[in-house]
Design a protein around this motif. Structure first.
Motif, PDB file in Angstrom:
ATOM      1  N   THR A 117      34.056  42.432  36.131  1.00  0.00           N
ATOM      2  CA  THR A 117      33.081  41.485  36.676  1.00  0.00           C
ATOM      3  C   THR A 117      33.746  40.517  37.651  1.00  0.00           C
ATOM      4  O   THR A 117      33.093  40.034  38.585  1.00  0.00           O
ATOM      5  CB  THR A 117      32.369  40.705  35.551  1.00  0.00           C
ATOM      6  N   ASP A 118      35.032  40.255  37.471  1.00  0.00           N
ATOM      7  CA  ASP A 118      35.745  39.356  38.390  1.00  0.00           C
ATOM      8  C   ASP A 118      35.845  39.925  39.800  1.00  0.00           C
ATOM      9  O   ASP A 118      36.064  39.172  40.756  1.00  0.00           O
ATOM     10  CB  ASP A 118      37.143  39.042  37.864  1.00  0.00           C
ATOM     11  N   VAL A 119      35.732  41.253  39.950  1.00  0.00           N
ATOM     12  CA  VAL A 119      35.726  41.849  41.296  1.00  0.00           C
ATOM     13  C   VAL A 119      34.322  42.348  41.650  1.00  0.00           C
ATOM     14  O   VAL A 119      34.146  43.185  42.538  1.00  0.00           O
ATOM     15  CB  VAL A 119      36.767  42.994  41.431  1.00  0.00           C
ATOM     16  N   GLY A 120      33.303  41.806  40.939  1.00  0.00           N
ATOM     17  CA  GLY A 120      31.912  42.089  41.279  1.00  0.00           C
ATOM     18  C   GLY A 120      31.415  43.449  40.834  1.00  0.00           C
ATOM     19  O   GLY A 120      30.420  43.952  41.377  1.00  0.00           O
ATOM     20  N   LYS A 121      32.057  44.050  39.822  1.00  0.00           N
ATOM     21  CA  LYS A 121      31.678  45.383  39.368  1.00  0.00           C
ATOM     22  C   LYS A 121      31.103  45.322  37.948  1.00  0.00           C
ATOM     23  O   LYS A 121      31.557  44.542  37.112  1.00  0.00           O
ATOM     24  CB  LYS A 121      32.881  46.330  39.370  1.00  0.00           C
ATOM     25  N   HIS A 122      30.109  46.172  37.713  1.00  0.00           N
ATOM     26  CA  HIS A 122      29.541  46.360  36.377  1.00  0.00           C
ATOM     27  C   HIS A 122      29.614  47.860  36.102  1.00  0.00           C
ATOM     28  O   HIS A 122      28.618  48.583  36.221  1.00  0.00           O
ATOM     29  CB  HIS A 122      28.114  45.821  36.317  1.00  0.00           C
ATOM     30  N   LEU A 123      30.794  48.312  35.741  1.00  0.00           N
ATOM     31  CA  LEU A 123      31.080  49.742  35.651  1.00  0.00           C
ATOM     32  C   LEU A 123      30.563  50.340  34.357  1.00  0.00           C
ATOM     33  O   LEU A 123      30.694  49.746  33.281  1.00  0.00           O
ATOM     34  CB  LEU A 123      32.592  49.987  35.717  1.00  0.00           C
TER      35      LEU A 123
END
Length: 373
Positions: free
Chosen positions: A320-326
Motif C-alpha cells: 500500500t505504501d507504493v499505491g498497490k493493492h495486490l
C-alpha cells in the motif's frame, strides 16, 4: 501405470560440531483441541512471530514413515538422469514467474563465477487448477503425494491459521482458513529440494553460502526435519543462528504475505542457507518443504477487522505504501518473476556480503527485494 518400488530412506547423522543454535519455541499441536489449548499456544507464538518468525511444531498427525516416503521420492527423482529431469523444466515458464516443475542447478550466477548448487522440483497443490505431467517415478505415487500435501494443509497450516486468527483478535477463528482453502485456486506447493555439496574453495568464493539471506513470499513454510545443518536465521539482535534439526518436529517460518496481511506485525522470517559444518561438508542436502499461500483472489492489504491491528494502528504495508493493492496471484507472479530472473552476478565482498544492482532487485516500481547479509 507401472508402480516403482521405492527403497527406504535413512537420514544421515546429525553434526557433532558445537554450533551456535537458535532457541526456538515448540508449539505442541496435541494441545490444540484441549480446553484453553489454542489460547495457551497463542501465548507461546506471540514472541516468535513478532521477533524472529521461526518456531517448531510437534504432534502434527503426520507419521514419520509418511515423511520418510517423501524424502525417498525426492531422492529417486534427483537420481534420474539430467536429460530426464529437464523434460519437466521450462526456461520460458521461469521468465513468466511460473515456478512449478523442475529447476536445474546453475540457473543463477551467485558471484565470482560460481553458479548456484540447488535443484528444485515443485508440485502444485491438487486444487484442479494446476494440471502438470509428472515423471513416472512420481506419477506412480501421485495419490500418496496428494495425501501428504493435503495433510500438510489440514493438520498443520489450518491449525496455525486458527492460532493466528486468535492472536490477531479476528471476529472468527476460521477467517484465515477460508482465505487458504485447499480446493480453491492458489499457489501452495510441495517441494523436493537438493543442494549439491561444493568444494571448500567454491564455498569461500561465495561467502560460505548456498543461498544469501531472504524471506519467503507466502503465508508459512513447513520444513521437514533435515539433519544436514545449513539453515540459519537472523534473530532480533541481528545475529545469525543455526537451526537445529529436532526429532519429531517441523520447522515453521512466517512469510511475506502474512506480514502484509498483518501490517508488518507478524515478522517475515529472514533466513539463509550456509555451507554445512565440516563433518557434513561432503554430504548433499535433500529437503522436503510445503509452502502455504493465501488463495489467489485474496487481496494482501492489512486485515481491517483485526482488533489487535486496529489498536496498534497498523493499517499500511509495503504494498500500500507504493499505491498497490495486490492479490496473492499478482504478488506471486511479480515476486517469482524477479526471483527467477538470472541476475547479473552479485559483488561478493571479502566478508560475504552480497551487493546487487537495484534493477536486479526491483519487484515493482518503488519496491525492491532485500538481500540480507
Amino acid at each position: 501405470m507401472a508402480t516403482f518400488e521405492i527403497p527406504r530412506y535413512d537420514q544421515v547423522p546429525e553434526t557433532k560440531e558445537d554450533l551456535d543454535w537458535a532457541e526456538l519455541v515448540t508449539i505442541d499441536l496435541s494441545r490444540f483441541d484441549e480446553p484453553g489449548g489454542k489460547e495457551a499456544l497463542v501465548q507461546q507464538l506471540d514472541h516468535a512471530v513478532k521477533n524472529m518468525g521461526f518456531f517448531y511444531v510437534k504432534n502434527f498427525n503426520i507419521a514419520q514413515e509418511e515423511i520418510d516416503r517423501q524424502f525417498a521420492l525426492g531422492r529417486e527423482f534427483y537420481a534420474l538422469p539430467l536429460q530426464e529431469k529437464l523434460k519437466y523444466h521450462s526456461w520460458s515458464d521461469l521468465e513468466r514467474g511460473e515456478y512449478n516443475g523442475y529447476r536445474p542447478a546453475g540457473h543463477r550466477i551467485l558471484g565470482n563465477g560460481i553458479r548456484d548448487n540447488v535443484q528444485v522440483y515443485n508440485i502444485p497443490k491438487f486444487d484442479g487448477h494446476h494440471p502438470r505431467a509428472q515423471p513416472p517415478i512420481l506419477a506412480s505415487h501421485i495419490t500418496e503425494i496428494e495425501a501428504f500435501s493435503r495433510k500438510c494443509h489440514t493438520e498443520v497450516v489450518e491449525k496455525l491459521l486458527r492460532l493466528f486468527a486468535i492472536f490477531l483478535e479476528l471476529p472468527d477463528e476460521d477467517q484465515l482458513v477460508r482465505d487458504h482453502t485447499y480446493d480453491t485456486k492458489g499457489e501452495d506447493h510441495l517441494r523436493y529440494m537438493h543442494y549439491a555439496a561444493r568444494s571448500a574453495h567454491e564455498n569461500a568464493l561465495v561467502g560460505e553460502l548456498y543461498s544469501p539471506g531472504h524471506t519467503d513470499l507466502g503465508t508459512v513454510t513447513l520444513l521437514f526435519r533435515q539433519p544436514v545443518a545449513a539453515l540459519q536465521i537472523l534473530n532480533s539482535d541481528g545475529d545469525w543462528k543455526w537451526v537445529r534439526p529436532q526429532d519429531g518436529t517441523i520447522t515453521i517460518n512466517t512469510c511475506d504475505a502474512l506480514t502484509a496481511l498483518t501490517g508488518g506485525l507478524i515478522k517475515s522470517s529472514i533466513h539463509r542457507v550456509h555451507a554445512p559444518p565440516q563433518d557434513q561438508a561432503g554430504i548433499d542436502r535433500l529437503g522436503v518443504l510445503y509452502f502455504a499461500r493465501p488463495n489467489n483472489h485474496v487481496v494482501l492489504d492489512p486485515l481491517r477487522d483485526s482488533a489487535l491491528l486496529a489498536r496498534l494502528g497498523l493499517t499500511r504495508n509495503v504494498f500500500t505504501d507504493v499505491g498497490k493493492h495486490l492479490t496473492t496471484e499478482e504478488w506471486v507472479k511479480v515476486r517469482q518473476t524477479q526471483q527467477q530472473r538470472p541476475r547479473q552476478e552479485a559483488k561478493i565482498t571479502h566478508d560475504g556480503k552480497y551487493e546487487y544492482k537495484p534493477k536486479d532487485l526491483e519487484i515493482l516500481p518503488g519496491l525492491l527485494a532485500k538481500v540480507y547479509n
